[in-house]
Enzyme design. Structure first.
Site, mmCIF file in Angstrom:
data_model
loop_
_atom_site.group_PDB
_atom_site.id
_atom_site.type_symbol
_atom_site.label_atom_id
_atom_site.label_comp_id
_atom_site.label_asym_id
_atom_site.label_seq_id
_atom_site.Cartn_x
_atom_site.Cartn_y
_atom_site.Cartn_z
ATOM 1 N N GLU A 171 0.824 -1.225 0.000
ATOM 2 C CA GLU A 171 0.000 0.000 0.000
ATOM 3 C C GLU A 171 0.850 1.264 0.000
ATOM 4 O OE1 GLU A 171 -3.019 -0.231 3.093
ATOM 5 O OE2 GLU A 171 -4.070 -1.827 2.020
ATOM 6 N N GLU A 301 -5.383 -8.436 -0.374
ATOM 7 C CA GLU A 301 -6.094 -8.164 0.890
ATOM 8 C C GLU A 301 -7.557 -7.924 0.543
ATOM 9 O OE1 GLU A 301 -4.605 -5.285 3.756
ATOM 10 O OE2 GLU A 301 -2.543 -5.761 3.173
#
Ligand code: AHR
Length: 509
Positions: A171, A301
């Site tokens: 991320e 995720e």
């Protein structure tokens, strides 16, 4: 009567078994008192909880991403190898927790072998860079003969860990990420790190960071900029998404008022559109490059997570290992998780890896008590059944039937479905969710010639908020539906509101 159209000839793609992956992060109690708890009555000599290992095997997880998550962006992997009494306690900046480093690289590989899963590794591209990523790869994947693999051998692992899939950071588009970068900064670092890692082990698969979610202001541009630099060096681009019943009426973290359950039940729509957009962006770069190569997706995720209830990282006191985001999942949450799995299967041609985040305690299908019991949350069940019964090939399905109105996604089909065919046995599995909150739908599936109904399993409850707990671990479990029938080559089933279903057919022997 709603009707499912499915044909053996309409193939979407082969199922990569890594679609049934999960995620273990050094966060809250996922590792400590989750998978690892020396001194627990069920701990093996390595300190791994056998009760948890058994549940992980039953869940059918195939691959697990480790060690983060946000944690990886300030992790020093060297802290977690070698004699345990020499390992430092360190402040983890991601979750403002003390990391005892009693579980690290070699422990996770050993645990993966016991669990029967493929480890997927993330490297720190937040506070660290090319050197540390390369050194970790050398430590893990090279045979003895140079300094780092020799250190691995001294630490007890003679054979290389042979880790195939490596994530280039986590991320990195998110301002919350330690070492957060602009798209161009990350693209350059990912390019150079990928290039160097490939020189260590040309056989690895690399995942470039995509956006943290589809609502990021840089979404779309981020993927394009990153892939323009890394296209020839990476295999996959990542996607992350968490869904929740959003409370309307207030901006920011803490929602107020009634949760928008109708939109929540339609979450698969959001995931579907997200995947389509990333595929389109990757293929745009493919066209720009006149390339024959196709980038595939790692949805590494995904889950239901009530983020509106999370105070944010800076709201956390610095503390020792302690509970964090231990969401307790309802029947509706399980139905949504089932529908998200359907979406992943529907995109089996492009999504090759997917990780339910996370595995134990932290937004997880498995819960544990420290020094106590372990049990299955509601979301465990659709995952385990999908992983067990999804066949080798996804077939395209079309469903006629009612529609539902949602604030977030507009008007959507009430029924969301996919089907898989197992080449080795001829079994057909139909997965379908009724996303209507009010309507019971009568549903027909044409039975393939020479096939018979095996079983119809479903997950729903009059109390859609029901949960499993340590005291009542089987409050919510799949039920076998006895009144699903076959007549004149048509299987007829009843799908109650907010319900998940698996209908299995096999060749008549
Ligand atoms: O899974 C919890 C966190 O969610 C992960 O650390 C991070 O990658 C994501 O934002």
């Amino acid at each position: 009567m709603a009707r499912l159209a499915v044909d053996r000839a309409f193939v979407v793609g082969e199922v990569d078994r890594r679609l049934f992956g999960s995620f273990v992060e050094h966060m809250g109690r996922c590792v400590y008192t989750g998978i690892y708890e020396p001194g627990h009555a069920a701990a093996d000599p390595d300190g791994f909880r056998e009760d948890v290992l058994e549940l992980v095997r039953e869940l059918g997880v195939t691959a697990i991403r480790y060690p983060g998550g946000n944690f990886v962006s300030n992790y020093q992997w060297e802290d977690g190898v070698g004699p345990k009494d020499g390992r430092p306690r360190r402040l983890d900046l991601a979750w403002r927790a003390i990391e005892p480093n009693q579980f690290g690289t070699d422990e996770f590989v050993a645990w993966s072998h016991k669990a029967g899963v493929e480890p997927i590794w993330a490297v720190n591209l937040g506070t660290r860079g090319i050197t540390e990523a390369v050194q970790l790869l050398e430590y893990c994947n090279l045979p003895a003969g140079t300094e780092l693999p020799d250190r691995r051998v001294r630490n007890g692992s003679k054979e290389p860990h042979a880790i195939k899939v490596w994530c280039l950071g986590n991320e990195m588009d998110g301002p919350w990420q330690i070492g957060h970068k602009t798209a161009s900064e990350y693209a350059r670092l990912a390019e150079e790190t990928a290039n160097a890692m490939r020189r260590v082990d040309p056989g690895i698969e690399l995942v470039a960071c995509g956006s943290s979610n589809a609502a990021m202001p840089t979404f779309g541009d981020w993927e394009r900029i990153v892939l323009e630099r890394t296209y020839d060096l990476v295999d996959h681009i990542s996607l992350h998404a968490y869904y929740e019943p959003k409370k309307q009426g207030k901006e920011g973290k803490q929602g107020e008022g009634e949760a928008d359950q109708a939109s929540f039940l339609g979450s698969a729509e959001g995931m579907d559109r997200f995947i389509d957009s990333v595929v389109a962006t990757a293929d745009h770069v493919k066209a720009l490059k006149r390339s024959d190569k196709e980038i595939t997706l790692s949805f590494d995720e995904w889950n239901v997570w009530r983020q509106q209830e999370f105070p944010g990282e800076l709201g956390l006191e610095v503390r020792e290992v302690s509970p964090l985001i231990e969401d307790v999942y309802t029947v509706d949450d399980a139905v949504v998780v089932g529908s998200l799995l359907i979406t992943l299967l529907r995109h089996a041609d492009r999504v090759k890896i997917a990780c339910l985040a996370q595995l134990v305690n932290v937004i997880a299908p498995i819960r544990t008590e420290p020094d106590g019991r372990a049990w299955r949350q509601t979301i465990f069940h659709p995952f385990a059944l999908t992983a067990k019964y999804a066949g080798s090939t996804v077939l395209r399905t079309e469903v006629s039937g009612p529609e539902v109105e949602t604030a977030q996604y507009g008007r959507i089909a009430a029924l969301w479905s996919t089907a898989t065919y197992e080449e080795s046995t001829g079994e057909l599995a139909v997965f379908v969710v009724n996303r209507s909150e009010s309507e019971t739908v009568d549903f027909e599936v044409p039975v393939f010639a020479g096939h018979q109904l095996v079983e119809h399993l479903a997950l729903y409850d009059d109390d859609r908020g029901a949960v499993n707990t340590a005291d009542e671990p089987d409050r919510v479990i799949p039920r076998r539906i006895a009144d699903t029938t076959v007549a004149d080559g048509i299987c007829t089933a009843t799908l109650p509101p907010a319900s998940w279903h698996l209908i299995r057919f096999a060749p008549i022997s």
